[in-house]
Design a protein around this motif. Sequence first.
Motif, PDB file in Angstrom:
ATOM      1  N   ILE A   1      -5.442  -8.154   0.132  1.00  0.00           N
ATOM      2  CA  ILE A   1      -6.687  -7.376   0.110  1.00  0.00           C
ATOM      3  C   ILE A   1      -6.376  -5.882   0.017  1.00  0.00           C
ATOM      4  O   ILE A   1      -6.990  -5.140  -0.757  1.00  0.00           O
ATOM      5  CB  ILE A   1      -7.540  -7.672   1.360  1.00  0.00           C
ATOM      6  N   LYS A   2      -5.389  -5.443   0.800  1.00  0.00           N
ATOM      7  CA  LYS A   2      -5.013  -4.024   0.750  1.00  0.00           C
ATOM      8  C   LYS A   2      -4.453  -3.656  -0.624  1.00  0.00           C
ATOM      9  O   LYS A   2      -4.750  -2.581  -1.166  1.00  0.00           O
ATOM     10  CB  LYS A   2      -3.979  -3.724   1.824  1.00  0.00           C
ATOM     11  N   ALA A   3      -3.641  -4.542  -1.216  1.00  0.00           N
ATOM     12  CA  ALA A   3      -3.089  -4.278  -2.546  1.00  0.00           C
ATOM     13  C   ALA A   3      -4.195  -4.158  -3.583  1.00  0.00           C
ATOM     14  O   ALA A   3      -4.170  -3.275  -4.446  1.00  0.00           O
ATOM     15  CB  ALA A   3      -2.115  -5.392  -2.926  1.00  0.00           C
ATOM     16  N   ALA A   4      -5.176  -5.053  -3.496  1.00  0.00           N
ATOM     17  CA  ALA A   4      -6.299  -5.010  -4.440  1.00  0.00           C
ATOM     18  C   ALA A   4      -7.057  -3.702  -4.303  1.00  0.00           C
ATOM     19  O   ALA A   4      -7.421  -3.065  -5.320  1.00  0.00           O
ATOM     20  CB  ALA A   4      -7.220  -6.203  -4.183  1.00  0.00           C
ATOM     21  N   ARG A   5      -7.287  -3.272  -3.069  1.00  0.00           N
ATOM     22  CA  ARG A   5      -8.004  -2.013  -2.846  1.00  0.00           C
ATOM     23  C   ARG A   5      -7.215  -0.844  -3.424  1.00  0.00           C
ATOM     24  O   ARG A   5      -7.797   0.079  -4.032  1.00  0.00           O
ATOM     25  CB  ARG A   5      -8.244  -1.814  -1.349  1.00  0.00           C
ATOM     26  N   LYS A   6      -5.908  -0.860  -3.269  1.00  0.00           N
ATOM     27  CA  LYS A   6      -5.057   0.207  -3.799  1.00  0.00           C
ATOM     28  C   LYS A   6      -5.158   0.302  -5.319  1.00  0.00           C
ATOM     29  O   LYS A   6      -5.106   1.401  -5.903  1.00  0.00           O
ATOM     30  CB  LYS A   6      -3.611  -0.029  -3.373  1.00  0.00           C
ATOM     31  N   LEU A   7      -5.324  -0.852  -5.976  1.00  0.00           N
ATOM     32  CA  LEU A   7      -5.375  -0.899  -7.441  1.00  0.00           C
ATOM     33  C   LEU A   7      -6.799  -0.792  -7.981  1.00  0.00           C
ATOM     34  O   LEU A   7      -6.998  -0.850  -9.204  1.00  0.00           O
ATOM     35  CB  LEU A   7      -4.733  -2.197  -7.936  1.00  0.00           C
TER      36      LEU A   7
END
Length: 338
Positions: A254-260
Amino acid sequence: MRQVTMGDVAKKCKLSVATVSRVYTDPEKVSPKNREKVYKAIQELNYQPNALARNLRKLQTNSILVIIPNIMNTFFSYILCAIQKVAFNSGYKVLLGDTDSSPEMEAKYLYYLQQKLVDGVILLYPRSNPEEIQKIAGEYPVVIVGQQAPESSIPFVINSNFLSSQTATEHMIKLGHRRIAHFSGRLSQPVSRERQKGFVFAMEANGLDVDKSLVCEGDFYFDSGHALALKLLSSAQPPSALVAASDEMAIGAIKAARKLGVRVPEDFAIIGFDDIKMASICEPALTTMAQPKEELARLSTEMLLSYIKGEPPHQNCVVLNDQLIIRESCGWALLNND
């Protein structure tokens, strides 16, 4: 002040030391009248029995050892707390052995049982090979949690990892996803292999190809989920959904998706596994397969205590079902908002 001894109690109630001792060790063999005399003398003298000496005479420690892979994993700490409650209510202390996922450390902790420093062991998601576990568990009280025992004679409590992973994957398929990724734990661990097999089975049973580039090995923890998701979501053909073998990896994704700048669940739907506390309070709230943590703890502790007492447990091998908890991260509400 001089510490009150059992001899002082015996003198006070005019009984033998052996009779006073028997009130503690086998009270049914002492007459009610004499038991009452002893209890009254104990209260008047404020006698505190020496638990260590009593346990040494009985060759018991009234303590159990819980061996876990990593206390930083909140799933394990939750089970540990639940085990402690059951054990404490039965008069047992709980010692902790944190192996940091090391088979060598696991073997060292099991050595405590061989030396009779504890009365029994609950082994959570073991990292040692089955043969090594069998050497110890075949002779001493051991209960395994999260993995089927190498021999049927060793009590174990597990959840339905294959079926649960299949259920999570089929939920994503029902929501319309076809390009689905799977993040596993270390494949050297049986629980990881079972969850991966459940994912593959669900895909193939529904006529979907399994893209091997989307089936990734992690380690159950946040950082691996974050790193794997960054890689897949940055690829030319990113997945539209993820079935993760742990909540920590799912939250990392979820954090990776938000970063991208990838929206969850609109662009990337996610399901985790375990239902740790963070699953319900992260943003978006995580859909997950909830393990029956309290039941895993209660049954395993009750099994071990029965084993220690020389009583056959009511059940020697238990498989518990997990529950799909639907929250925001899978996108179910987007398709069922009517």
